[in-house]
Design a protein around this motif. Structure first.
Motif, PDB file in Angstrom:
ATOM      1  N   PHE A  30      -3.079  -0.322  12.983  1.00  0.00           N
ATOM      2  CA  PHE A  30      -3.744   0.965  13.012  1.00  0.00           C
ATOM      3  C   PHE A  30      -3.055   1.951  12.073  1.00  0.00           C
ATOM      4  O   PHE A  30      -3.715   2.717  11.384  1.00  0.00           O
ATOM      5  N   ASP A  31      -1.717   1.914  12.058  1.00  0.00           N
ATOM      6  CA  ASP A  31      -0.966   2.812  11.170  1.00  0.00           C
ATOM      7  C   ASP A  31      -1.258   2.523   9.701  1.00  0.00           C
ATOM      8  O   ASP A  31      -1.323   3.435   8.880  1.00  0.00           O
ATOM      9  N   ILE A  32      -1.454   1.243   9.370  1.00  0.00           N
ATOM     10  CA  ILE A  32      -1.756   0.867   7.989  1.00  0.00           C
ATOM     11  C   ILE A  32      -3.107   1.448   7.579  1.00  0.00           C
ATOM     12  O   ILE A  32      -3.261   1.957   6.474  1.00  0.00           O
ATOM     13  N   LEU A  33      -4.077   1.395   8.473  1.00  0.00           N
ATOM     14  CA  LEU A  33      -5.400   1.945   8.190  1.00  0.00           C
ATOM     15  C   LEU A  33      -5.311   3.458   7.951  1.00  0.00           C
ATOM     16  O   LEU A  33      -5.910   3.978   6.992  1.00  0.00           O
ATOM     17  N   ILE A  34      -4.551   4.145   8.778  1.00  0.00           N
ATOM     18  CA  ILE A  34      -4.374   5.590   8.609  1.00  0.00           C
ATOM     19  C   ILE A  34      -3.692   5.893   7.278  1.00  0.00           C
ATOM     20  O   ILE A  34      -4.102   6.795   6.542  1.00  0.00           O
ATOM     21  N   ALA A  35      -2.673   5.111   6.941  1.00  0.00           N
ATOM     22  CA  ALA A  35      -1.977   5.311   5.661  1.00  0.00           C
ATOM     23  C   ALA A  35      -2.916   5.093   4.488  1.00  0.00           C
ATOM     24  O   ALA A  35      -2.896   5.851   3.516  1.00  0.00           O
ATOM     25  N   MET A  36      -3.765   4.059   4.577  1.00  0.00           N
ATOM     26  CA  MET A  36      -4.715   3.788   3.501  1.00  0.00           C
ATOM     27  C   MET A  36      -5.730   4.928   3.370  1.00  0.00           C
ATOM     28  O   MET A  36      -6.064   5.344   2.264  1.00  0.00           O
ATOM     29  N   ILE A  37      -6.207   5.422   4.491  1.00  0.00           N
ATOM     30  CA  ILE A  37      -7.170   6.527   4.468  1.00  0.00           C
ATOM     31  C   ILE A  37      -6.525   7.770   3.873  1.00  0.00           C
ATOM     32  O   ILE A  37      -7.140   8.474   3.064  1.00  0.00           O
ATOM     33  N   GLU A  38      -5.272   8.061   4.250  1.00  0.00           N
ATOM     34  CA  GLU A  38      -4.567   9.218   3.694  1.00  0.00           C
ATOM     35  C   GLU A  38      -4.401   9.088   2.184  1.00  0.00           C
ATOM     36  O   GLU A  38      -4.598  10.053   1.438  1.00  0.00           O
ATOM     37  N   CYS A  39      -4.047   7.913   1.715  1.00  0.00           N
ATOM     38  CA  CYS A  39      -3.886   7.693   0.267  1.00  0.00           C
ATOM     39  C   CYS A  39      -5.217   7.850  -0.451  1.00  0.00           C
ATOM     40  O   CYS A  39      -5.291   8.470  -1.510  1.00  0.00           O
ATOM     41  N   PHE A  40      -6.260   7.289   0.120  1.00  0.00           N
ATOM     42  CA  PHE A  40      -7.574   7.367  -0.506  1.00  0.00           C
ATOM     43  C   PHE A  40      -8.084   8.804  -0.541  1.00  0.00           C
ATOM     44  O   PHE A  40      -8.626   9.252  -1.555  1.00  0.00           O
ATOM     45  N   THR A  41      -7.904   9.548   0.547  1.00  0.00           N
ATOM     46  CA  THR A  41      -8.341  10.950   0.535  1.00  0.00           C
ATOM     47  C   THR A  41      -7.498  11.769  -0.441  1.00  0.00           C
ATOM     48  O   THR A  41      -8.005  12.696  -1.070  1.00  0.00           O
ATOM     49  N   GLY A  42      -6.226  11.425  -0.582  1.00  0.00           N
ATOM     50  CA  GLY A  42      -5.382  12.089  -1.586  1.00  0.00           C
ATOM     51  C   GLY A  42      -5.900  11.839  -2.991  1.00  0.00           C
ATOM     52  O   GLY A  42      -5.941  12.756  -3.824  1.00  0.00           O
ATOM     53  N   LEU A  43      -6.330  10.608  -3.268  1.00  0.00           N
ATOM     54  CA  LEU A  43      -6.906  10.287  -4.573  1.00  0.00           C
ATOM     55  C   LEU A  43      -8.182  11.082  -4.800  1.00  0.00           C
ATOM     56  O   LEU A  43      -8.369  11.684  -5.866  1.00  0.00           O
ATOM     57  N   ARG A  75       4.112   3.238  -1.159  1.00  0.00           N
ATOM     58  CA  ARG A  75       5.045   3.938  -0.257  1.00  0.00           C
ATOM     59  C   ARG A  75       4.608   3.838   1.186  1.00  0.00           C
ATOM     60  O   ARG A  75       5.437   3.756   2.089  1.00  0.00           O
ATOM     61  N   ASN A  76       3.295   3.923   1.400  1.00  0.00           N
ATOM     62  CA  ASN A  76       2.784   4.039   2.771  1.00  0.00           C
ATOM     63  C   ASN A  76       2.489   2.707   3.428  1.00  0.00           C
ATOM     64  O   ASN A  76       2.238   2.676   4.635  1.00  0.00           O
ATOM     65  N   LEU A  77       2.434   1.638   2.660  1.00  0.00           N
ATOM     66  CA  LEU A  77       2.110   0.344   3.289  1.00  0.00           C
ATOM     67  C   LEU A  77       3.329  -0.512   3.469  1.00  0.00           C
ATOM     68  O   LEU A  77       4.337  -0.380   2.979  1.00  0.00           O
TER      69      LEU A  77
END
Length: 184
Positions: A1-14, A182-184
Motif C-alpha cells: 500500500f505504501d508503494i502505491l501511495i509513493a507512486m501516486i505522489e511521484c506521478f502527481t508531482g510530475l 527515492r520513494n520505492l
C-alpha cells in the motif's frame, strides 16, 4: 500500500511540474506579446531594463511554485540519519544488508544528478538568449513597429521558449525518475 501511495505522489508531482512549466511558458508568451502590441508612445519614458526584468524575474518568481521546500528537505535528512542510527542499534547486520540493497538506488540518483545539472545550465543559457531577444526588440521598438516585425520578433522569442520548454520537460521526467527511485 505504501508503494502505491509513493507512486501516486511521484506521478502527481510530475503532473504538477508539467502543469507549472506549461503555465509559465504561457505567461512568458502573453506578457511579451502584450509588450509588442503596445503603441510606441507606451515606451516613451519607460526603462527597457525594467520591462525586460519584469519578464525575466517577476514572472519567474510566479513560476517558481514548484521549488523544493527546504524545511521538508531538512526534515527528510534528519529522519534518514535518525533511522540509520536506530537501525544500526537494533541490527547492524540487517542494516548493512539494507544499505547494500540501497546502493543501486543511490547510484541511479547520483548518475541522474549530473544530467539534471546540465539541463539546468542549458535552460539558463537559453533563457539568457531569450532575454537578449526581448531586450533588443524593446530597445529597437520603433524600428520593430515601423517594419511591422512584431510577429517576427515574437516567433524568435517563442523559438527560445520552445527550447526551454523541451529542456524543462526532460528535467521533469528525470526528476520523476529520481523521485520514484527515492520513494520505492
Amino acid at each position: 500500500f505504501d508503494i502505491l501511495i509513493a507512486m501516486i505522489e511521484c506521478f502527481t508531482g510530475l503532473l504538477q511540474s508539467l502543469m507549472i512549466r506549461k503555465i509559465g511558458r504561457k505567461m512568458d508568451e502573453e506578457f511579451y506579446k502584450s509588450l509588442l502590441s503596445k503603441d510606441v508612445e507606451y515606451y516613451d519614458g519607460k526603462n527597457v531594463g525594467d520591462l525586460s526584468n519584469k519578464l525575466n524575474h517577476d514572472l519567474m518568481s510566479l513560476k517558481n511554485l514548484s521549488t523544493m521546500d527546504m524545511a521538508g528537505l531538512f526534515s527528510k535528512i534528519f529522519t534518514l540519519i535518525w533511522s540509520l542510527i536506530f537501525m544500526l542499534k537494533v541490527s547492524p547486520k540487517l542494516s548493512g544488508l539494507l544499505m547494500v540493497c540501497m546502493m543501486p538506488r543511490f547510484g541511479l540518483i547520483w548518475g541522474v544528478k549530473d544530467y539534471v545539472r546540465d539541463i539546468h545550465k542549458s535552460i539558463n543559457k537559453t533563457r539568457g538568449s531569450a532575454s537578449a531577444i526581448v531586450t533588443e526588440a524593446l530597445i529597437n521598438i520603433r524600428t520593430v513597429k515601423a517594419f511591422s516585425s512584431e510577429e517576427k520578433e515574437f516567433k524568435k522569442y517563442q523559438s527560445k521558449l520552445d527550447s526551454i520548454y523541451q529542456d524543462a520537460l526532460n528535467l521533469s521526467k528525470k526528476e520523476f525518475m529520481m523521485n520514484m527511485s527515492r520513494n520505492l
